[in-house]
Scaffold this active site. Structure first.
Site, short mmCIF file in Angstrom:
data_model
loop_
_atom_site.label_atom_id
_atom_site.label_comp_id
_atom_site.label_asym_id
_atom_site.label_seq_id
_atom_site.Cartn_x
_atom_site.Cartn_y
_atom_site.Cartn_z
N SER A 26 0.81 -1.21 0.00
CA SER A 26 0.00 0.00 0.00
C SER A 26 0.85 1.27 0.00
O SER A 26 0.48 2.26 -0.61
CB SER A 26 -0.96 0.00 1.18
N HIS A 78 1.00 4.59 4.38
CA HIS A 78 0.39 5.28 3.24
C HIS A 78 0.96 6.67 3.08
O HIS A 78 1.33 7.08 1.97
CB HIS A 78 -1.13 5.38 3.44
#
Length: 148
Positions: A26, A78
């Site tokens: 991610s 992230h």
């Protein structure tokens, strides 16, 4: 790979997660979003519908970051991947401006009336700032990991 490493490094250094380290792609995927945003900013003059492109990009980024507030999702990876991708995009996606002609492609005897610079000043500034931030960020992160 740079944004994936930056996301993983940010996840490890996150103070909120002392005993849990997340793994996954991610951070690298958010790095792609960051590099897309840096490409949009760098080549701003080449876009015809600037407001639409920027608003769509920011909407996608905000929606994906909002998903990071769900339980068991590491938002620090992230954000670290996004920032690493944004900075790496300014370094790696520095393209010549429209209208630039290399001297090796000009026919002999032809004079160019209006010479266009290969890169604009803001591209060099963003390149320098991003390169310094990437190198110092990774160096500080690796130094903090080596401490017991």
């Amino acid at each position: 790979m740079i944004s994936g490493f930056g996301g993983s490094l940010t996840s490890v250094l996150s103070l909120a997660r002392k005993s849990i380290v997340s793994v996954g792609a991610s951070g690298a995927l958010f790095g792609l979003l960051g590099s897309m945003l840096s490409e949009l900013i760098t080549n701003w003059s080449n876009y015809t519908n600037k407001c639409s492109a920027l608003s769509t990009m920011l909407l996608i980024i905000c929606l994906n970051l909002a998903i990071g507030f769900l339980p068991r999702v590491d938002n620090s990876a992230h954000i670290g991947g996004f920032v690493s991708g944004l900075l790496a995009g300014f370094v790696l996606l520095m393209r010549p401006q429209y209208g630039y002609i290399s001297s090796k492609h000009v026919p002999e005897g032809y004079q160019i009336k209006h010479k266009v610079a290969k890169h604009q000043v803001h591209q060099y500034v963003l390149f320098g700032i991003s390169l310094v931030l990437l190198i110092t960020g990774f160096a500080v992160g690796l130094q903090r990991l080596r401490r017991p």
